[in-house]
Design a protein around this motif. Structure first.
Motif, short mmCIF file in Angstrom:
data_model
loop_
_atom_site.label_atom_id
_atom_site.label_comp_id
_atom_site.label_asym_id
_atom_site.label_seq_id
_atom_site.Cartn_x
_atom_site.Cartn_y
_atom_site.Cartn_z
N ASP A 40 14.05 54.68 -6.06
CA ASP A 40 14.32 55.93 -5.35
C ASP A 40 13.03 56.34 -4.63
OD1 ASP A 40 14.69 59.23 -5.68
OD2 ASP A 40 16.50 58.09 -5.25
N ASP A 41 13.15 57.12 -3.57
CA ASP A 41 11.97 57.57 -2.82
C ASP A 41 11.00 58.35 -3.71
OD1 ASP A 41 13.05 56.34 -0.64
OD2 ASP A 41 13.59 58.20 0.43
N VAL A 42 11.54 59.11 -4.65
CA VAL A 42 10.70 59.88 -5.56
C VAL A 42 9.90 58.94 -6.46
CG1 VAL A 42 10.72 61.55 -7.47
CG2 VAL A 42 12.21 61.89 -5.50
N GLU A 43 10.52 57.87 -6.90
CA GLU A 43 9.81 56.90 -7.74
C GLU A 43 8.67 56.23 -6.97
OE1 GLU A 43 13.08 55.19 -10.83
OE2 GLU A 43 13.43 54.73 -8.71
N VAL A 44 8.93 55.90 -5.69
CA VAL A 44 7.88 55.30 -4.87
C VAL A 44 6.75 56.30 -4.68
CG1 VAL A 44 7.35 54.34 -2.59
CG2 VAL A 44 9.51 53.76 -3.69
N ALA A 45 7.08 57.55 -4.43
CA ALA A 45 6.06 58.59 -4.24
C ALA A 45 5.25 58.77 -5.53
CB ALA A 45 6.70 59.90 -3.83
N ARG A 46 5.90 58.69 -6.68
CA ARG A 46 5.18 58.81 -7.95
C ARG A 46 4.19 57.65 -8.12
NH1 ARG A 46 9.90 60.50 -12.30
NH2 ARG A 46 10.05 62.70 -11.72
N ALA A 47 4.63 56.45 -7.75
CA ALA A 47 3.75 55.29 -7.86
C ALA A 47 2.56 55.42 -6.92
CB ALA A 47 4.52 54.01 -7.56
N VAL A 48 2.80 55.95 -5.70
CA VAL A 48 1.71 56.15 -4.75
C VAL A 48 0.71 57.16 -5.31
CG1 VAL A 48 1.15 57.13 -2.48
CG2 VAL A 48 3.01 55.48 -2.71
N VAL A 49 1.19 58.25 -5.86
CA VAL A 49 0.32 59.27 -6.43
C VAL A 49 -0.48 58.68 -7.59
CG1 VAL A 49 0.30 61.44 -7.74
CG2 VAL A 49 1.68 61.23 -5.66
N TYR A 50 0.19 57.91 -8.43
CA TYR A 50 -0.49 57.29 -9.58
C TYR A 50 -1.63 56.38 -9.12
CZ TYR A 50 -1.19 54.28 -13.65
OH TYR A 50 -1.74 53.58 -14.69
N MET A 51 -1.35 55.52 -8.13
CA MET A 51 -2.38 54.59 -7.65
C MET A 51 -3.49 55.33 -6.90
SD MET A 51 -0.35 51.16 -6.48
CE MET A 51 0.84 51.98 -5.45
N ALA A 52 -3.11 56.28 -6.02
CA ALA A 52 -4.11 57.01 -5.23
C ALA A 52 -4.99 57.88 -6.12
CB ALA A 52 -3.41 57.85 -4.16
N ASN A 53 -4.42 58.53 -7.09
CA ASN A 53 -5.21 59.36 -7.99
C ASN A 53 -6.20 58.52 -8.80
OD1 ASN A 53 -4.03 61.68 -7.05
ND2 ASN A 53 -2.71 61.98 -8.83
N ASN A 54 -5.83 57.30 -9.12
CA ASN A 54 -6.77 56.42 -9.81
C ASN A 54 -7.81 55.84 -8.86
OD1 ASN A 54 -6.21 55.99 -12.78
ND2 ASN A 54 -4.16 55.88 -11.92
N GLY A 55 -7.57 56.02 -7.56
CA GLY A 55 -8.53 55.60 -6.54
C GLY A 55 -9.36 56.76 -6.02
N GLY A 56 -9.23 57.94 -6.59
CA GLY A 56 -10.07 59.07 -6.22
C GLY A 56 -9.34 60.24 -5.59
N ALA A 57 -8.06 60.15 -5.36
CA ALA A 57 -7.31 61.25 -4.75
C ALA A 57 -6.99 62.31 -5.81
CB ALA A 57 -6.02 60.75 -4.12
N LYS A 58 -6.54 63.45 -5.32
CA LYS A 58 -6.14 64.54 -6.22
C LYS A 58 -4.73 65.00 -5.84
CE LYS A 58 -10.21 65.00 -8.20
NZ LYS A 58 -10.51 63.82 -8.95
N PHE A 59 -3.83 64.04 -5.61
CA PHE A 59 -2.47 64.38 -5.20
C PHE A 59 -1.68 64.91 -6.39
CE2 PHE A 59 -2.89 60.79 -1.91
CZ PHE A 59 -3.41 61.64 -0.97
N LYS A 60 -0.74 65.80 -6.09
CA LYS A 60 0.14 66.34 -7.11
C LYS A 60 1.38 65.45 -7.18
CE LYS A 60 2.71 70.47 -8.31
NZ LYS A 60 3.66 71.35 -7.69
N GLU A 61 1.87 65.19 -8.37
CA GLU A 61 3.04 64.35 -8.51
C GLU A 61 4.25 65.04 -7.90
OE1 GLU A 61 5.59 62.34 -12.08
OE2 GLU A 61 3.43 62.00 -12.04
N PRO A 62 5.07 64.29 -7.14
CA PRO A 62 6.21 64.91 -6.46
C PRO A 62 7.27 65.39 -7.45
CG PRO A 62 6.31 62.54 -6.24
CD PRO A 62 5.00 62.86 -6.89
N VAL A 79 18.02 57.40 -14.01
CA VAL A 79 16.86 57.91 -14.72
C VAL A 79 15.64 57.49 -13.92
CG1 VAL A 79 15.55 57.84 -16.87
CG2 VAL A 79 18.04 57.72 -16.92
N LEU A 80 14.92 58.46 -13.41
CA LEU A 80 13.77 58.17 -12.57
C LEU A 80 12.59 57.72 -13.42
CD1 LEU A 80 14.02 61.18 -10.08
CD2 LEU A 80 14.78 58.83 -9.73
N GLN A 81 11.89 56.68 -12.95
CA GLN A 81 10.74 56.13 -13.66
C GLN A 81 9.47 56.89 -13.31
OE1 GLN A 81 10.47 51.78 -13.47
NE2 GLN A 81 12.40 51.82 -12.35
N THR A 82 8.51 56.80 -14.18
CA THR A 82 7.21 57.41 -13.90
C THR A 82 6.44 56.54 -12.91
OG1 THR A 82 6.10 56.20 -15.66
CG2 THR A 82 7.11 58.32 -16.25
#
Length: 189
Positions: A144-166, A80-83
């Motif tokens: 999982d790599d997807v979980e790491v990517a989700r965490a990166v998107v979460y942190m970057a978007n809170n830092g001003g990015a507009k990345f789409k969740e993988p 079960v992949l985490q957010t």
């Protein structure tokens, strides 16, 4: 001078009186012991404010230690992949919450702007493989790599990015739904 004033008279003058005195002494001693034992055993004594002998307390003391705070997971079951937020709160917050070892702090747009400029793929690659003081996958190899990517998107978007969740790769999604389908169709045992 007369020694009459120093003479003492005994209360026991005959052997019969001696026997009565000895038997009386033992009778009083034995009676005292019996009363003391009866006093101690008639009331159930527990410590002041203690509920240690309650069935719930006894059950809590003899329960296996492994039941406290551990969640068991089926190694053969579908993952079960985490957010992104869940991964951040468990793994990333230790460094990114405080800025330890030069990590960009969560929500700090100035610290994240240089990393965001590198692009989504570069940031995710660094997070998965590790970079400088940051270990691969933030030190949690179970991610999982997807979980790491989700965490990166979460942190970057809170830092001003507009990345789409993988998105979850199609192969992983298919295997997860296929594994869940037989388990749902099995009758309970």
């Amino acid at each position: 001078m007369s020694d009459a004033h120093n003479e003492q008279e005994s209360l026991i003058r005959t052997p019969k009186q001696l026997v009565v005195a000895v038997v009386g002494f033992f009778a009083v001693t034995i009676l005292g012991i019996i009363l003391l034992v009866q006093y101690v055993t008639t009331t159930k004594l527990t410590g002041a404010g203690s509920n240690s002998q309650a069935p719930e307390e006894v059950a809590a003391r003899i329960a296996p230690v492994a039941n406290e705070g551990y969640t068991l997971k089926d190694a053969n079951g579908p993952k079960v992949l985490q957010t992104g937020e869940a991964v951040y709160n468990v793994t990333c917050v230790a460094c990114h919450g405080t800025g330890a070892a030069g990590a960009p702090k969560f929500g700090d747009a100035g610290a994240w702007s240089a990393r965001i400029a590198q692009g989504y793929d570069t940031i995710v690659k660094h997070a998965i493989e590790g970079l400088r003081a940051m270990p691969a996958k933030g030190g949690n190899p179970d991610l999982d790599d997807v979980e790491v990517a989700r965490a990166v998107v979460y942190m970057a978007n809170n830092g001003g990015a507009k990345f789409k969740e993988p998105e979850v790769p199609a192969a992983a999604a298919a295997s997860a739904s296929a594994a869940a389908a037989p388990a749902a169709s099995e009758p309970p045992k």
